[in-house]
Scaffold this motif. Structure first.
Motif: not given
Length: 111
Positions: A2-3, A7, A11-17, A20
């Protein structure tokens, strides 16, 4: 990944981490609730003379079976309610993580 597409950290915390990790977090909460209720009753039985554990000890000492079993039923109902609520929240928050149900019949071969 994502980065590399630009991103940001939020955004990474909200939609990926968080998505998961959410199934494992919710499972831990659900299992922890059951153990917390058990620990609460044990501590009240061993250390505190008030509360539900104190009621159990009092009714046991007075040989009053119906109130004793009623108190135990209240504790069981509380534990069941908490675990059911946690299970409902887990299913609601992690809909995307569930595997599809298999059909009730075996798949046919197309030979």
């Amino acid at each position: 990944m994502a980065r590399s597409f630009g991103a940001g950290e939020r955004w990474i915390w909200r939609w990926v981490l968080l998505p998961g990790a959410l199934p494992a977090i919710m499972t831990g909460l659900r299992l922890g609730l059951g153990r917390a209720v058990t620990g609460m009753v044990l501590v009240e039985l061993l250390m505190v003379s008030d509360g539900l554990g104190g009621l159990i000890l009092t009714y046991r000492g007075l040989l009053k079976a119906p109130p004793l079993y009623g108190t135990i039923a209240i504790i069981l109902a509380e534990a069941l309610l908490l675990v059911t609520a946690a299970h409902w929240a887990e299913r609601r928050l992690t809909r995307w993580a569930r595997t599809p149900k298999s059909p009730p019949y075996p798949a046919r071969s197309t030979r």
